[in-house]
Design a protein around this motif. Structure first.
Motif, short mmCIF file in Angstrom:
data_model
loop_
_atom_site.label_atom_id
_atom_site.label_comp_id
_atom_site.label_asym_id
_atom_site.label_seq_id
_atom_site.Cartn_x
_atom_site.Cartn_y
_atom_site.Cartn_z
N VAL A 255 3.49 -40.58 -20.48
CA VAL A 255 1.26 -41.15 -20.46
C VAL A 255 1.63 -39.59 -19.10
O VAL A 255 0.73 -38.83 -19.37
N TYR A 256 2.40 -39.17 -18.34
CA TYR A 256 1.88 -37.97 -17.45
C TYR A 256 2.23 -36.63 -18.60
O TYR A 256 1.66 -35.97 -18.23
N LYS B 199 -0.62 -36.31 -20.18
CA LYS B 199 -2.53 -36.08 -19.38
C LYS B 199 -2.34 -34.66 -19.48
O LYS B 199 -3.22 -34.56 -18.63
N ALA C 168 -0.43 -33.91 -17.23
CA ALA C 168 0.22 -33.73 -15.57
C ALA C 168 1.85 -33.30 -14.92
O ALA C 168 1.83 -33.40 -13.47
#
Lengths: 294, 482
Positions: free
Chosen positions: B112-113, B116, B118
């Motif tokens: 997920v990071y 995204k 990040a």
């Protein structure tokens, strides 16, 4: 305005500028931005992408959203009147000329000073189905207590019960109002032959009605935004999401699923609900509230 | 007099305005408009800010490695800060443009990071350092990778095993050295170990569940004294019991497979426990369990004889119940003709958030942690095993956990699984938890509950995937440039 008044205005604004800056940066801007985000697909990391009403459409077709709203309303419908009545009753009792009155007032106010995390942890033990003191006490009178925290039928009643424990705040406000009721009204009522109940209904209640109204409005706002205790005690929502409250589901969407747009939309729907209920409460109680100054 | 008042007002006003402005500037300073604190120590070393979630002995173990690194060279100084809810705080710090240089996350955060934007891809640094997949036990390298890029390096790994109580086995007439070898055998052993209190001829007597009459089993009018096994204890892996039946929750591409026949079979087994022992009996019994990290933990206090637990369990046994006679073995599968057991691998990881001020220096630290001596010191300190492909003989020999080899072998085996490496794991996991809860509470059948998960998550999955496919090429090109 004269030059001097302009200057004074400048000085005044300069003095309150820390607050103004704080309000603009940390309240007004985020609030306005969240309106925009509620129409966007936004995950904090990347730029928001405009998706129109999709978040709102998804929300209204989401069964979990409706469940969280139902749970919150259920909680509010029971905890709010219960809290209002019990805190008023305690305040009336503590307003009597009894011995050690300050001590009793302190004792009843004390629970509202306990940090919410600490009280939630204590309640976890009080409500424990097997070793909890509540079920032990029920056992003494021959009742078998339910499994308060694991049975979906009892999770919301548990939280309602807990909310009553923290009525100290509104009790203090009632006490202040009760002490403000003019003695001569009671004396006149007594001369007219009014009973204690009549005095309470026809003198006390009307005279403290603005405070009841205040507690009602604050209670509506507080009950619909309840977060800390259910979050600490039930995390993801408890058995069959029976303790998944609106604010908890909003938080989950924002910080677990990175659906900030959806969470912003939820926040605005909650705002509208609170706004509407407050409006209804104001409209329906307007004629029953007595303001001495009017 | 009027003139004097006005004048004094003016003078006072100017002073007041200055004070007000100073206050405003001070307040603005708190909004982040001031110069960031120096990134150098007094002796000129670059400070690498490292956020980590561990506390207690786990935190001490990492601090010892950090201290070694700081002593080993004179260019970089790693400043470790313990941070709770680290994934959320790192997310907000990264979004706000002021992340730490290194953060200790969980492997399930990586997809997920990464998507995204990040995290900093580590491929370039790894190439320069000569670090490759061959240096690691494959599953842990995979947990750090996503979409063909490597986003993290492991810090401490874990696999799950069946932990069993040998004394409770012996008391029930079972061979204490022989754990179950299939789910069916586990169920049978659990019935034999489970002790219940039942009323017979007006007296409360304690008998084994397997010795109850058919009528007593049917009416379920008994209290549980201790249990052989229950799949909801500790309850952390309720969403993934399907793995032991050959199920997957995701096909790796475009479909959630929550309602696959294998998963339905797994949750039928899951539901057989409340059906067999009685939901109310299990609830009442479960209410007596204390906190996980306490002597009242049901496994440590001998209330439950078998549990699926991670390599960390040894620490809690050692601390709260050192007298416990226990063993650890692979948790058997349902259909042992297809595969004998299943384990789940998890991993703590070190990442460099996007926008970190000292990414190069941060990688130097991560690289140091991933050298064999440092990694073994860290993992020995936390009493886990090393994620590196090669472990020193002393490490296994001197390890205080007598079953550490079981966890290592399982990690290297073909029967190791991970939670779905998709950004939607949090949503899927939460939905599966809710479904498992409805199934265990006998509110819904496994088919009904899993179909709800399938529908809800697939919808979200399709939306996310559509969005991701639109930006995927752009993202990958961006990662290559980093």
């Amino acid at each position: 305005m004269t030059r001097g008044e302009w200057r004074n205005l400048g000085v005044g604004l300069a003095f309150i500028s820390p607050w103004i800056i704080g309000f603009l940066a940390f309240t007004l801007y985020p609030a306005l931005a969240s309106i925009y985000y509620s129409f966007c697909d936004y995950d904090v990391f990347s730029r928001p992408v405009w998706i129109g009403l999709l978040n709102y459409r998804d929300m209204f077709t989401d069964k979990v959203f409706w469940k969280s709203l139902y749970n919150t309303m259920y909680y509010a419908v029971f905890s709010l009147p219960l809290g209002l009545v019990i805190s008023l009753l305690i305040a009336v009792m503590l307003n009597q000329q009894i011995q050690a009155r300050p001590l009793f007032r302190t004792i009843y106010f004390l629970p509202s000073l306990v940090p919410v995390v600490a009280s939630a942890m204590i309640w976890l033990w009080i409500l424990n189905g097997k070793y909890g003191i509540l079920n032990y006490l029920l056992g003494l009178v021959g009742l078998q207590g339910p499994d308060w925290l694991a049975d979906e039928l009892w999770t919301k009643p548990s939280l309602i019960l807990m909310s009553v424990w923290g009525v100290g705040g509104s009790m203090v406000i009632y006490l202040a109002a009760l002490q403000d009721v003019p003695r001569e009204l009671y004396e006149s009522a007594l001369i007219d032959g009014a009973s204690a109940w009549h005095k309470f209904v026809h003198v006390t209640i009307p005279m403290i009605s603005p405070v009841i109204y205040f507690n009602l409005i604050m209670g509506i706002i507080g009950a619909l935004q309840v977060f800390a205790q259910p979050y600490i005690m039930f995390g993801g929502g408890g058995p069959n999401r029976s303790a998944l409250f609106y604010a908890v589901y909003l938080y989950q969407n924002a910080f677990d699923y990175y659906e900030m747009g959806f969470a912003s939309a939820m926040a605005w729907v909650l705002f509208i609900i609170i706004f509407f209920l407050t409006w209804v409460a104001t409209r329906t109680t307007r004629r029953h509230i007595y303001y001495a100054g009017e | 007099m009027e003139t004097m008042r006005r004048r004094s007002g003016t003078v006072g006003g100017c002073r007041g305005m200055k004070i007000g402005l100073l206050l405003a500037i001070a307040a603005a300073g708190h909004c982040g408009c001031v110069r960031p604190p120096s990134d150098r120590t007094a002796d000129g070393r670059i400070i690498v800010d490292y956020w980590e979630k561990w506390t207690g002995f786990e935190g001490d173990a990492m601090q010892a490695v950090v201290d070694d690194f700081n002593r080993s060279q004179n260019r970089i100084f790693v400043r470790k800060l313990t941070v709770s809810q680290i994934d959320r705080k790192m997310m907000l710090a990264t979004a706000g443009g002021n992340p730490p240089d290194v953060a200790g996350l969980w492997a399930f955060n990586v997809p997920v990071y990464a998507e995204k934007g990040a995290l900093t891809p580590l491929n370039r640094y790894l190439e320069e350092a000569g670090i490759t997949a061959e240096d690691y036990i494959p599953v842990f390298w995979d947990l750090c990778s996503h979409e063909g890029f490597v986003w993290a390096l492991p810090s401490t790994p874990a696999t799950l095993a069946l932990h069993w109580n040998k004394k409770m086995f012996r008391d029930a007439g079972l061979d204490p050295e022989r754990p179950p070898r299939s789910i069916a055998e586990l169920d049978r052993m659990a019935e034999q170990i489970t002790l219940v209190r039942v009323e017979r001829a007006g007296k409360r007597v304690e008998v084994r569940f397997s010795e109850l009459t058919a009528e007593e089993k049917r009416t379920k009018k008994f209290d549980i004294v201790h249990l052989g096994f229950v799949p909801t204890e500790p309850g952390w892996w309720n969403p993934v019991w399907g793995y032991w039946f050959g199920a997957r929750l995701w096909n790796g591409k475009d479909r959630i497979t929550a309602d696959s026949p294998q998963n339905i079979e797994a949750f039928r087994w899951f539901q057989s426990y409340p059906r067999k022992y009685g939901l109310e009996n299990l609830r009442r019994f479960g209410a007596s369990f204390g906190n996980f990290a306490s002597p009242q933990n049901p496994f440590l206090s001998e209330k439950v004889a078998m549990e699926l637990q991670g390599v960390w369990m040894y620490n809690f046994i050692d601390k709260y119940a050192p007298q416990l006679e226990w063993g650890a073995a692979p948790f058997p599968a349902a259909h042992t003709d297809r595969f004998p057991y299943v384990t789940i691998a998890e991993c703590d990881v070190l990442v460099i958030p996007r926008g970190a001020r000292h990414a190069k220096e941060a990688f130097e630290f991560i690289r140091y942690v991933n050298t064999r001596p440092a990694m073994e010191k860290l993992c020995m300190g936390q009493r886990k095993f090393s994620p590196l492909a090669r472990m020193s003989e002393d490490f296994i020999r001197n390890h205080p956990n007598p079953y550490i080899h079981v966890f290592v072998e399982m990690a290297r085996s073909p029967y190791v699984r991970t939670v779905p490496q998709t950004p939607l794991w949090m949503v899927l996991g939460d939905e599966m938890i809710a479904a498992a809860d409805r199934i265990f509470s006998l509110i819904e059948t496994p088919q009904q509950a899993l179909r709800t998960v399938q529908k809800r998550v697939q919808l979200r999955f399709d939306r996310e995937r559509e969005r991701w496919l639109k930006i995927r090429q752009r993202r990958i090109a961006e990662w290559r440039r980093l």
